[in-house]
Design a protein around this motif. Structure first.
Motif, mmCIF file in Angstrom:
data_model
loop_
_atom_site.group_PDB
_atom_site.id
_atom_site.type_symbol
_atom_site.label_atom_id
_atom_site.label_comp_id
_atom_site.label_asym_id
_atom_site.label_seq_id
_atom_site.Cartn_x
_atom_site.Cartn_y
_atom_site.Cartn_z
ATOM 1 N N LEU A 36 0.764 -0.282 -3.955
ATOM 2 C CA LEU A 36 -0.636 -0.036 -4.490
ATOM 3 C C LEU A 36 -0.964 -0.046 -5.832
ATOM 4 N N ASP A 37 -1.753 -0.901 -6.586
ATOM 5 C CA ASP A 37 -1.988 -0.974 -7.745
ATOM 6 C C ASP A 37 -3.092 0.251 -8.169
ATOM 7 N N ALA A 38 -2.702 1.485 -8.060
ATOM 8 C CA ALA A 38 -3.400 2.442 -8.481
ATOM 9 C C ALA A 38 -2.847 3.730 -9.055
ATOM 10 N N GLY A 39 -3.605 4.302 -10.028
ATOM 11 C CA GLY A 39 -2.700 5.369 -10.649
ATOM 12 C C GLY A 39 -2.758 6.596 -9.911
ATOM 13 N N TYR A 40 -3.375 6.889 -8.961
ATOM 14 C CA TYR A 40 -3.147 7.865 -8.145
ATOM 15 C C TYR A 40 -3.270 7.522 -6.572
ATOM 16 N N VAL A 41 -2.136 8.064 -5.739
ATOM 17 C CA VAL A 41 -2.280 7.657 -4.310
ATOM 18 C C VAL A 41 -2.130 8.914 -3.704
ATOM 19 N N SER A 98 -1.718 20.339 -13.387
ATOM 20 C CA SER A 98 -0.754 19.923 -13.900
ATOM 21 C C SER A 98 -0.352 18.435 -13.586
ATOM 22 N N ALA A 99 -0.933 17.854 -12.804
ATOM 23 C CA ALA A 99 -1.059 16.240 -12.414
ATOM 24 C C ALA A 99 -1.663 15.497 -13.455
ATOM 25 N N PRO A 100 -1.120 14.439 -13.684
ATOM 26 C CA PRO A 100 -1.793 13.283 -14.455
ATOM 27 C C PRO A 100 -2.701 12.634 -13.656
ATOM 28 N N PHE A 101 -3.805 12.259 -14.361
ATOM 29 C CA PHE A 101 -4.994 11.211 -13.691
ATOM 30 C C PHE A 101 -5.217 10.264 -14.385
ATOM 31 N N GLY A 102 -5.307 8.966 -13.913
ATOM 32 C CA GLY A 102 -5.873 8.052 -15.007
ATOM 33 C C GLY A 102 -5.692 6.830 -14.143
ATOM 34 N N GLY A 103 -6.154 5.585 -14.316
ATOM 35 C CA GLY A 103 -6.142 4.531 -13.367
ATOM 36 C C GLY A 103 -5.504 3.235 -14.220
ATOM 37 N N PHE A 104 -5.400 2.081 -13.640
ATOM 38 C CA PHE A 104 -5.188 0.723 -13.893
ATOM 39 C C PHE A 104 -6.220 -0.139 -14.210
ATOM 40 N N GLY A 105 -6.039 -1.268 -14.765
ATOM 41 C CA GLY A 105 -6.824 -2.249 -14.794
ATOM 42 C C GLY A 105 -8.366 -1.887 -15.263
ATOM 43 N N LEU A 106 -9.410 -2.220 -14.650
ATOM 44 C CA LEU A 106 -10.740 -1.844 -14.829
ATOM 45 C C LEU A 106 -10.950 -0.216 -14.822
ATOM 46 N N SER A 107 -10.083 0.243 -14.189
ATOM 47 C CA SER A 107 -10.202 1.826 -14.453
ATOM 48 C C SER A 107 -9.803 2.566 -15.365
ATOM 49 N N GLY A 108 -9.320 1.617 -16.432
ATOM 50 C CA GLY A 108 -9.171 2.330 -17.794
ATOM 51 C C GLY A 108 -7.564 2.479 -18.067
ATOM 52 N N TYR A 109 -7.113 3.177 -19.039
ATOM 53 C CA TYR A 109 -5.844 3.415 -19.538
ATOM 54 C C TYR A 109 -5.747 4.687 -19.992
ATOM 55 N N GLY A 110 -4.478 5.404 -20.040
ATOM 56 C CA GLY A 110 -4.190 6.754 -20.499
ATOM 57 C C GLY A 110 -4.229 7.603 -19.728
ATOM 58 N N THR A 114 -9.171 -5.748 -6.123
ATOM 59 C CA THR A 114 -10.350 -5.449 -6.904
ATOM 60 C C THR A 114 -9.895 -5.457 -7.969
ATOM 61 N N ARG A 115 -10.612 -5.590 -9.262
ATOM 62 C CA ARG A 115 -10.262 -5.419 -10.613
ATOM 63 C C ARG A 115 -9.902 -3.709 -11.014
ATOM 64 N N TYR A 116 -10.473 -2.957 -10.004
ATOM 65 C CA TYR A 116 -10.087 -1.663 -10.380
ATOM 66 C C TYR A 116 -8.531 -1.341 -9.912
ATOM 67 N N GLY A 117 -8.385 -0.133 -10.420
ATOM 68 C CA GLY A 117 -6.840 0.605 -9.737
ATOM 69 C C GLY A 117 -6.931 2.053 -10.215
ATOM 70 N N LEU A 118 -7.940 2.784 -9.630
ATOM 71 C CA LEU A 118 -7.942 4.249 -9.906
ATOM 72 C C LEU A 118 -7.042 5.007 -8.610
ATOM 73 N N ALA A 119 -7.574 4.812 -7.648
ATOM 74 C CA ALA A 119 -7.096 5.477 -6.629
ATOM 75 C C ALA A 119 -6.672 4.711 -5.126
ATOM 76 N N GLY A 120 -5.827 5.247 -4.309
ATOM 77 C CA GLY A 120 -5.554 4.541 -3.023
ATOM 78 C C GLY A 120 -5.326 5.753 -2.254
ATOM 79 N N TYR A 121 -5.531 5.379 -0.939
ATOM 80 C CA TYR A 121 -5.525 6.236 0.100
ATOM 81 C C TYR A 121 -4.876 5.601 1.276
ATOM 82 N N VAL A 122 -3.864 6.263 1.991
ATOM 83 C CA VAL A 122 -2.965 5.817 3.100
ATOM 84 C C VAL A 122 -2.975 6.954 4.238
ATOM 85 N N HIS A 123 -3.227 6.292 5.473
ATOM 86 C CA HIS A 123 -3.315 7.246 6.660
ATOM 87 C C HIS A 123 -2.219 6.764 7.672
#
Length: 497
Positions: free
Chosen positions: A447-452, A463-475, A424-433
């Motif tokens: 994974l192309d995601a800012g948070y996994v 204390s943890a940084p949060f933010g995504g890639f691609g269509l999920s924004g920047y910063g 997808t064009r989004y890249g905010l989060a990813g989850y793995v089990h």
């Protein structure tokens, strides 16, 4: 699925008891009238109007920016430990009114109290975390010939920060942005959406009560008029925005007029990969529950279940059973996990996306997808929907729904799972089990995601940084990276010879 009837009388009583004075906060003045009119705020659970929200016009945004600019030199000149102590007082005040603020969050956008109860504490966590960094911003000495020159860097605030918050984050989203900006020595003009202004107004009032000077925090509830005026204002030095991609594009166009830098925290279409070696007793219920809380109205939620073909049927059965067992109904009932969506228009949008997916054969509808009937018919309730065998390129798998919808697709090997998750064009989060530690780290890296998150849903501490890639924004928001968004580096060079 258990439905808890909405207690209209309790909603009316809480509105009378807890709603703040509807106003625009500029400096220390509460202005009851907006020059852009007013918004009839509808309680999402009852479908009834509960407040008239004044909408700030461009002239009032201009006044708020002027107040922030006037307050900036003195606030910046406060010693870092003084700013630290003021923010610590603000955090304590938020904690002291946590129960009240949680009910406001439920009243403003229908967030179930079971989830809203934690949000004031998270807001205080952010304010207090950034308070602790206020006196720890440091420059560095640049290596140079010591006998010839002395060169060093100084971190400095930007000035006035325009904060545009969305409706589902409430006070915790505002605290994450404003807490960092204030700790760095900036002043802020906060524009909450007209759909959810209550807790942000309380944040502004508590800032004054904490001894933060008038004009340092200004709150201008409003719609598009206020947002456009804030973004394009030449007196605003940076914008921090949370919301959707369409609005972000308009913000970037407006900010380009003055070359104003922007931080964008946008949406997500996060994949949840379940491998055959996962703990199925945990992964199955997680797949159903994690994307449905707060009616799916969260950018970071795992809305796409990507499950290995060998365990597909078992995981889907567990996920569907979990969704069926999640109580839906009155968000003020502590047993409720799925409340209403924020508005009637949003409910129509979500149901339209589900209907188009079903009609277009973009998956098998296993559960839900319609408007909830009695006893919830008066509110904006959407039945949770589960779609199986969704084509990866289907709109329901590519576009952010922001509603209680789970799309399921199968994979045969690790490479295919990663490709689907990244598809997808989004890249905010990813989850793995998985129980395989090497695989967990290997897939997380791919994974192309800012948070996994591995084998669960991380708490995302302040204390943890949060933010995504691609269509999920920047910063980034949160952590030291979040503070760094509101500081700029100045280099000073002193010749010695």
């Amino acid at each position: 699925m258990t439905a808890h009837k909405v207690d209209h009388a309790l909603h009316r009583r809480f509105a009378a008891e807890y709603l703040p004075e509807m106003s625009i906060l500029i400096g220390e003045e509460n202005i009851p009238k907006g020059t852009d009119g007013e918004h009839a705020h509808v309680n999402a659970a009852t479908g009834r109007v509960q407040a008239a929200v004044p909408l700030a016009g461009a002239d009032q945004v201009d006044r708020a920016v002027a107040a922030a600019r006037k307050a900036y030199p003195a606030w910046r000149a406060w010693r870092p430990d003084e700013r630290r102590n003021a923010l610590l007082r603000l955090g304590a005040l938020i904690r002291g009114r946590a129960a009240e603020i949680a009910r406001l969050l439920t009243l403003e956008c229908g967030t179930p109290i079971s989830g809203a109860a934690a949000m004031p504490g998270r807001a205080a966590d952010y304010v207090e975390y950034y308070a602790g960094l206020a006196d720890k911003t440091e420059g560095r000495v640049v290596p140079i010939f010591p006998e010839r020159a002395f060169d060093y860097t100084v971190p400095e605030p930007y000035g006035v920060i325009g904060v545009i918050s969305t409706w589902n984050g409430g006070i915790s989203s505002v605290a994450r942005k404003a807490g960092a900006a204030l700790a760095a020595g900036n002043t802020v003009v906060v524009k909450p959406m007209e759909l959810a202004p209550f807790s942000t107004l309380v944040f502004g009032q508590l800032a004054l009560e904490a001894g933060i000077p008038p004009g340092v925090v200004n709150v201008v509830p409003g719609g598009a008029t206020a947002g456009e005026a804030l973004v394009a204002h030449p007196g605003v030095d940076k914008i921090s925005f949370t919301g959707g991609a369409d609005a972000a594009r308009k913000i970037l166009v407006g900010a380009a007029r003055n070359i104003t830098p922007v931080v964008l925290e946008l949406g997500g279409k996060s994949g949840n990969i379940v491998f055959p070696d996962a703990d199925l007793d945990a992964a199955g219920p997680f797949a159903g529950a994690a994307c449905m809380r707060n009616s799916g109205q969260g950018c970071v939620m795992p809305t796409r279940l990507i499950v290995h073909a060998d365990i597909h049927d078992e995981i889907v059965e567990r996920a569907v059973r979990t969704v069926r067992e999640m109580p839906i109904g009155d968000p003020l009932d502590e047993r409720t996990l799925i409340g209403p969506v924020v508005s009637a228009a949003h409910a129509d949008r979500v149901m339209g996306m589900i209907a188009r997916a079903a009609d277009g054969r973009s998956g098998d509808l296993l559960l839900g997808g319609g408007r909830a009937g009695d006893p919830l018919g008066e509110g904006h309730f959407v039945e949770p929907a589960v779609l199986d065998r969704v084509p990866p390129d289907a709109p329901i798998a590519q576009e952010e729904v922001f509603g209680p919808v789970l799309s399921i697709m199968a994979f045969s090997d690790e490479d295919e799972a990663v490709a689907l998750a990244n598809g997808t064009r989004y890249g905010l989060a990813g989850y793995v089990h998985t129980r395989d530690l090497q695989r967990a780290h290997r897939v997380a890296a791919a994974l192309d995601a800012g948070y996994v998150s591995l084998n669960g849903f991380a708490a995302l501490p302040a204390s943890a940084p949060f933010g995504g890639f691609g269509l999920s924004g920047y910063g980034k928001e949160g952590g030291r990276e979040g503070l760094g968004e509101f500081l700029r580096s100045k280099n000073v060079y002193l010749p010695l010879a």
